[in-house]
Write a protein that holds these residues in place. Sequence first.
Motif, PDB file in Angstrom:
ATOM      1  N   GLY A 100      -1.701 -14.725 -41.070  1.00  0.00           N
ATOM      2  CA  GLY A 100      -0.497 -15.544 -41.145  1.00  0.00           C
ATOM      3  C   GLY A 100       0.477 -15.319 -40.018  1.00  0.00           C
ATOM      4  N   PHE A 101       1.768 -15.357 -40.352  1.00  0.00           N
ATOM      5  CA  PHE A 101       2.840 -15.330 -39.360  1.00  0.00           C
ATOM      6  C   PHE A 101       2.910 -13.987 -38.637  1.00  0.00           C
ATOM      7  N   GLY A 102       3.080 -14.048 -37.331  1.00  0.00           N
ATOM      8  CA  GLY A 102       3.260 -12.841 -36.538  1.00  0.00           C
ATOM      9  C   GLY A 102       1.961 -12.304 -35.964  1.00  0.00           C
ATOM     10  N   LYS A 103       2.094 -11.314 -35.067  1.00  0.00           N
ATOM     11  CA  LYS A 103       0.931 -10.776 -34.369  1.00  0.00           C
ATOM     12  C   LYS A 103       0.759  -9.272 -34.548  1.00  0.00           C
ATOM     13  N   ASP A 104       1.522  -8.677 -35.446  1.00  0.00           N
ATOM     14  CA  ASP A 104       1.379  -7.237 -35.676  1.00  0.00           C
ATOM     15  C   ASP A 104       0.035  -6.950 -36.336  1.00  0.00           C
ATOM     16  N   PRO A 105      -0.717  -5.948 -35.829  1.00  0.00           N
ATOM     17  CA  PRO A 105      -2.033  -5.645 -36.398  1.00  0.00           C
ATOM     18  C   PRO A 105      -1.923  -4.974 -37.762  1.00  0.00           C
ATOM     19  N   GLY A 149       3.131 -25.642 -37.729  1.00  0.00           N
ATOM     20  CA  GLY A 149       1.784 -25.135 -37.909  1.00  0.00           C
ATOM     21  C   GLY A 149       1.617 -24.483 -39.256  1.00  0.00           C
ATOM     22  N   ASN A 150       0.458 -23.921 -39.482  1.00  0.00           N
ATOM     23  CA  ASN A 150       0.144 -23.373 -40.799  1.00  0.00           C
ATOM     24  C   ASN A 150       0.861 -22.073 -41.119  1.00  0.00           C
ATOM     25  N   SER A 151       1.339 -21.376 -40.102  1.00  0.00           N
ATOM     26  CA  SER A 151       2.013 -20.104 -40.376  1.00  0.00           C
ATOM     27  C   SER A 151       3.444 -20.069 -39.847  1.00  0.00           C
ATOM     28  N   GLY A 152       3.966 -21.206 -39.415  1.00  0.00           N
ATOM     29  CA  GLY A 152       5.352 -21.262 -38.952  1.00  0.00           C
ATOM     30  C   GLY A 152       5.540 -20.875 -37.510  1.00  0.00           C
ATOM     31  N   ASP A 153       4.496 -20.333 -36.866  1.00  0.00           N
ATOM     32  CA  ASP A 153       4.617 -19.934 -35.464  1.00  0.00           C
ATOM     33  C   ASP A 153       3.650 -20.728 -34.591  1.00  0.00           C
ATOM     34  N   GLY A 154       3.375 -21.953 -35.003  1.00  0.00           N
ATOM     35  CA  GLY A 154       2.412 -22.773 -34.276  1.00  0.00           C
ATOM     36  C   GLY A 154       2.937 -23.372 -32.997  1.00  0.00           C
ATOM     37  N   ALA A 155       4.256 -23.486 -32.848  1.00  0.00           N
ATOM     38  CA  ALA A 155       4.829 -24.043 -31.628  1.00  0.00           C
ATOM     39  C   ALA A 155       4.851 -22.970 -30.544  1.00  0.00           C
ATOM     40  N   PHE A 156       4.412 -23.325 -29.349  1.00  0.00           N
ATOM     41  CA  PHE A 156       4.204 -22.354 -28.273  1.00  0.00           C
ATOM     42  C   PHE A 156       5.451 -21.535 -27.971  1.00  0.00           C
ATOM     43  N   LEU A 157       6.586 -22.188 -27.814  1.00  0.00           N
ATOM     44  CA  LEU A 157       7.845 -21.495 -27.546  1.00  0.00           C
ATOM     45  C   LEU A 157       8.788 -21.573 -28.744  1.00  0.00           C
ATOM     46  N   GLY A 158       8.242 -21.881 -29.897  1.00  0.00           N
ATOM     47  CA  GLY A 158       9.041 -21.891 -31.112  1.00  0.00           C
ATOM     48  C   GLY A 158       9.793 -23.167 -31.379  1.00  0.00           C
TER      49      GLY A 158
END
Length: 529
Positions: free
Chosen positions: A292-297, A159-168
């Motif tokens: 981008g990558f990750g979910k930290d606010p 994916g566009n940010s490297g975390d596009g695969a559901f389980l990686g």
Amino acid sequence: MCSSDPSSFRCLILFLAIALALLTGASPAAANSTQVLISHGLISQAVGDGGDLFLRETFGGNGRTCGSCHSVEDNQTIGPEFIATLPPTDPLFVHEFNPDLTQLEVAQLLRQFGLILENVDGREDPTNKFVMRGTPASLSLATSIDQPAGSPLPEDPMGNSGDGAFLGTINSFPLGATMQHFPKTLNRVEGVDFRLPTQDELNKMEAFMLALGRTQDLDLGAVSLADSGAEAGRLIFMNDGSTTTIAAGKCAICHSNAGASHRDGGNRNFDIGIEEVPHPARELVPFPFDGGFGKDPNPDGTFGDGTFNTPPLVEAADTGPWFHNNVIDNLEEAVAFFSSSYFANSPAADPVTGVGPISLLPQESDQVAAFLRVLNAAFNLAITDQRTSAAITLENSSSKCGGGGGIALSSTGKLTNLTESASSGGGGGQCTDSNNGGTNGSRATVDTLLALANAEAADALVELNDRGLHGTAVALIQQGIDKNQQAITENSSSVRKSLMQSALFDFRNAKAELGTGLSFVLGEANLMF
């Protein structure tokens, strides 16, 4: 990719491919083609089964398939020009005619910029917590999803940010895609709004995805391009600053061999400052910035660390618009971005932790773009060869002459030793029968392969013509396209094969005009549609 002019030759060829599929009975022909290709040894059962799932299975959802956004006709992606060719009833536009899905997409951004709504940071508030991204081409995944050592990125950065695969993992990629893009309502209840792929289906789709595009990277050091400007661009691309006699593009640091891997290994993420570029789409419809990558606010309301995935560049010239948000729609401008203040002020340009600043003159940036155009054109012609060769194999098996084995062409001059290393099949000897190639349903498969081969060749035409590159190659490509088109309308099998073989000769000679060392190892899934 169609050019910015929708009346362009490439678009006309693309329309022809779509119209041909409809005229030959699109869905039945496509489904039957899988078994035709398997029975002739052109693709494996696993890749065929996976391709059928990827291209045709809706998983009990809203009518979309993986192929809705990763289209065979548009280089395993979808751009605005291609989207404009689709009928209003296409499942891609389900949000426009299904009242339960009006907020699945932002209609204007999808149609005008090719932007897809993604809830990558969580689906708890899907209509407010989202980002808008382009569709990354699912080509050459076998070369582009290696996890860097010691990286926080998942096992298969996608994916566009490297975390596009559901389980990686690439195996789990369709799980997230089904939940995000296929639901009947935004409630996204499994068993009600969609069904999830089984593990067996995931395994088959993984086999298909890993067989798309290239399965190995080029050795860019062994490539030599005939056009002086493109060859200068290759040297600039490869120069990391250690050579002082030419400009340092530093491109190969992150795009080793024009692929997606860093020179030290793995597919890495970077913050190159692209989110700082004013997006013309925001003048039409405001939308959230992308963290981008990750979910930290973050304090600015985004989520993630600001980094995005590195795409392969062999396929770059015809898989635009460029960058994760489709913010630039011109290849030369995409290259020039890396000499801009946006990149210079980004973490990726840090002289200690990044590659340092890049300062190419406009002419030097254009030379790098010319290099990418020629490289992509060579890749297009390799797939054109693969599809035309497979069509010849099927045509031979549909005639009294039988067939198989190498293509019976005069092996003189530039044709010698140009066969791609790929599951591309081959032709046979001369044939004089009048069978129309319809045995076992292969006629529709042959004709569609030729139409898609022509669409790929037309990509090469656009890439070269747009900057006046390789006039001799352009003429040869045009000849090959014309002959394949004649073969589609011809009923005599012997005439069809003669036309296809002559077209293949033209395509191979055109590719030889571009330079040397341009040998691609291709996956068998390129033959599916």
